[in-house]
Design a protein around this motif. Sequence first.
Motif, PDB file in Angstrom:
ATOM      1  N   TRP A  40       9.092  28.550  61.457  1.00 52.90           N
ATOM      2  CA  TRP A  40       8.892  29.982  61.744  1.00 52.90           C
ATOM      3  C   TRP A  40      10.079  30.808  61.264  1.00 52.90           C
ATOM      4  O   TRP A  40       9.913  31.867  60.650  1.00 52.90           O
ATOM      5  N   VAL A  41      11.275  30.318  61.528  1.00 55.55           N
ATOM      6  CA  VAL A  41      12.486  31.014  61.079  1.00 55.55           C
ATOM      7  C   VAL A  41      12.504  31.115  59.560  1.00 55.55           C
ATOM      8  O   VAL A  41      12.832  32.173  58.989  1.00 55.55           O
ATOM      9  N   GLU A  42      12.118  30.043  58.894  1.00 53.95           N
ATOM     10  CA  GLU A  42      12.174  30.000  57.435  1.00 53.95           C
ATOM     11  C   GLU A  42      11.110  30.884  56.789  1.00 53.95           C
ATOM     12  O   GLU A  42      11.395  31.622  55.838  1.00 53.95           O
ATOM     13  N   GLN A  43       9.895  30.842  57.316  1.00 58.20           N
ATOM     14  CA  GLN A  43       8.777  31.460  56.621  1.00 58.20           C
ATOM     15  C   GLN A  43       8.470  32.891  57.057  1.00 58.20           C
ATOM     16  O   GLN A  43       7.953  33.673  56.260  1.00 58.20           O
ATOM     17  N   ASP A  44       8.754  33.220  58.305  1.00 55.94           N
ATOM     18  CA  ASP A  44       8.280  34.489  58.842  1.00 55.94           C
ATOM     19  C   ASP A  44       9.365  35.522  59.136  1.00 55.94           C
ATOM     20  O   ASP A  44       9.051  36.701  59.306  1.00 55.94           O
ATOM     21  N   LEU A  45      10.602  35.106  59.243  1.00 52.57           N
ATOM     22  CA  LEU A  45      11.627  36.033  59.716  1.00 52.57           C
ATOM     23  C   LEU A  45      12.451  36.665  58.611  1.00 52.57           C
ATOM     24  O   LEU A  45      13.124  37.672  58.850  1.00 52.57           O
ATOM     25  N   GLY A  46      12.441  36.084  57.458  1.00 50.59           N
ATOM     26  CA  GLY A  46      13.182  36.674  56.352  1.00 50.59           C
ATOM     27  C   GLY A  46      14.659  36.821  56.663  1.00 50.59           C
ATOM     28  O   GLY A  46      15.325  35.875  57.115  1.00 50.59           O
ATOM     29  N   ALA A  47      15.175  38.031  56.476  1.00 52.07           N
ATOM     30  CA  ALA A  47      16.603  38.277  56.673  1.00 52.07           C
ATOM     31  C   ALA A  47      17.022  38.158  58.134  1.00 52.07           C
ATOM     32  O   ALA A  47      18.210  38.034  58.436  1.00 52.07           O
ATOM     33  N   TRP A  48      16.051  38.209  59.064  1.00 54.59           N
ATOM     34  CA  TRP A  48      16.363  38.079  60.487  1.00 54.59           C
ATOM     35  C   TRP A  48      16.537  36.618  60.912  1.00 54.59           C
ATOM     36  O   TRP A  48      16.968  36.349  62.029  1.00 54.59           O
ATOM     37  N   GLY A  49      16.207  35.689  60.035  1.00 52.10           N
ATOM     38  CA  GLY A  49      16.255  34.273  60.378  1.00 52.10           C
ATOM     39  C   GLY A  49      17.592  33.790  60.916  1.00 52.10           C
ATOM     40  O   GLY A  49      17.651  33.165  61.982  1.00 52.10           O
ATOM     41  N   PRO A  50      18.703  34.055  60.206  1.00 50.25           N
ATOM     42  CA  PRO A  50      20.000  33.595  60.709  1.00 50.25           C
ATOM     43  C   PRO A  50      20.340  34.155  62.090  1.00 50.25           C
ATOM     44  O   PRO A  50      20.914  33.456  62.932  1.00 50.25           O
ATOM     45  N   LEU A  51      19.984  35.427  62.340  1.00 46.39           N
ATOM     46  CA  LEU A  51      20.275  36.027  63.643  1.00 46.39           C
ATOM     47  C   LEU A  51      19.485  35.344  64.756  1.00 46.39           C
ATOM     48  O   LEU A  51      20.039  35.026  65.819  1.00 46.39           O
ATOM     49  N   VAL A  52      18.188  35.108  64.518  1.00 42.79           N
ATOM     50  CA  VAL A  52      17.354  34.448  65.529  1.00 42.79           C
ATOM     51  C   VAL A  52      17.844  33.025  65.777  1.00 42.79           C
ATOM     52  O   VAL A  52      17.874  32.557  66.919  1.00 42.79           O
ATOM     53  N   LEU A  53      18.234  32.330  64.712  1.00 43.18           N
ATOM     54  CA  LEU A  53      18.767  30.978  64.872  1.00 43.18           C
ATOM     55  C   LEU A  53      20.016  30.995  65.751  1.00 43.18           C
ATOM     56  O   LEU A  53      20.187  30.139  66.626  1.00 43.18           O
ATOM     57  N   ALA A  54      20.884  31.965  65.537  1.00 42.71           N
ATOM     58  CA  ALA A  54      22.112  32.069  66.333  1.00 42.71           C
ATOM     59  C   ALA A  54      21.796  32.320  67.805  1.00 42.71           C
ATOM     60  O   ALA A  54      22.378  31.691  68.696  1.00 42.71           O
ATOM     61  N   VAL A  55      20.864  33.224  68.077  1.00 41.16           N
ATOM     62  CA  VAL A  55      20.513  33.561  69.463  1.00 41.16           C
ATOM     63  C   VAL A  55      19.887  32.361  70.181  1.00 41.16           C
ATOM     64  O   VAL A  55      20.052  32.199  71.393  1.00 41.16           O
ATOM     65  N   ALA A  56      19.187  31.511  69.435  1.00 43.40           N
ATOM     66  CA  ALA A  56      18.531  30.352  70.039  1.00 43.40           C
ATOM     67  C   ALA A  56      19.526  29.379  70.668  1.00 43.40           C
ATOM     68  O   ALA A  56      19.149  28.556  71.513  1.00 43.40           O
ATOM     69  N   TYR A  57      20.784  29.454  70.271  1.00 45.02           N
ATOM     70  CA  TYR A  57      21.804  28.586  70.864  1.00 45.02           C
ATOM     71  C   TYR A  57      22.023  28.895  72.350  1.00 45.02           C
ATOM     72  O   TYR A  57      22.430  28.024  73.110  1.00 45.02           O
ATOM     73  N   ILE A  58      21.787  30.124  72.766  1.00 44.25           N
ATOM     74  CA  ILE A  58      22.144  30.539  74.122  1.00 44.25           C
ATOM     75  C   ILE A  58      21.398  29.749  75.190  1.00 44.25           C
ATOM     76  O   ILE A  58      22.032  29.126  76.055  1.00 44.25           O
ATOM     77  N   PRO A  59      20.052  29.718  75.181  1.00 42.76           N
ATOM     78  CA  PRO A  59      19.370  28.939  76.227  1.00 42.76           C
ATOM     79  C   PRO A  59      19.641  27.447  76.143  1.00 42.76           C
ATOM     80  O   PRO A  59      19.743  26.771  77.174  1.00 42.76           O
ATOM     81  N   LEU A  60      19.770  26.919  74.926  1.00 37.58           N
ATOM     82  CA  LEU A  60      20.024  25.483  74.791  1.00 37.58           C
ATOM     83  C   LEU A  60      21.376  25.106  75.391  1.00 37.58           C
ATOM     84  O   LEU A  60      21.502  24.091  76.081  1.00 37.58           O
TER      85      LEU A  60
END
Length: 214
Positions: A40-60
């Motif tokens: 999903w990050v690769e195909q749908d988020l475009g330039a927002w991908g790195p930001l979403v990946l970074a935020v995903a670290y918080i709950p984990l």
Amino acid sequence: MAFTWASALRITVLLLLSAAVVFAFLTLPVEKYLKDFLVWVEQDLGAWGPLVLAVAYIPLTILAVPASVLTLGGGYLFGLPVGFLADSIGATLGAGAAFFLGRTIGKSYVVSKLKDYPQFSSVAIAIRRSGFKIVLLLRLVPLLPFNMLNYLLSVTPVPIGEYMLASWLGMMPITLALVYVGTTLKDLSDVTHGWSEFSKTRWSSFWDLWYLWF
């Protein structure tokens, strides 16, 4: 610690949350979910991908779930420069979120468990004199599990700004190494492969955090 309805409610919530996490690890196709997230990050988020990946670290990080899949995924999806930047910021955000949680609503529990970590008492004393340097060294040469360290450091006098900066710098070497490995992988399946086969280290980290809270 005296019994109160508030403490009973907090313990109940933490128990239910922990049970839900364990149940999810054992029964849900976590490997597939992680792969779907990266797709999903690769195909749908475009330039927002790195930001979403970074935020995903918080709950984990808060739940003491190893985030190495995200780190490898950052290298695979975005290459070394962008992947390293996203993963480095994400790991620091996650560490900061756990630190903030331990310093606020979880402070009484963390403090009550410090006696079970006698080796940490000397660290706490050293932090009073040189917080930044000690946190940096602990990140470079981890004497305690990463997720445990976030919570234990939260009850020391180190300022959150120094903690975040020292953690960011200290985690750079391992982050860079994992991102580089991610750039060498040929398929997303290689990133998440073996996630369902929990190692002793992963389970040890989770149960250490459970023990810290209870």
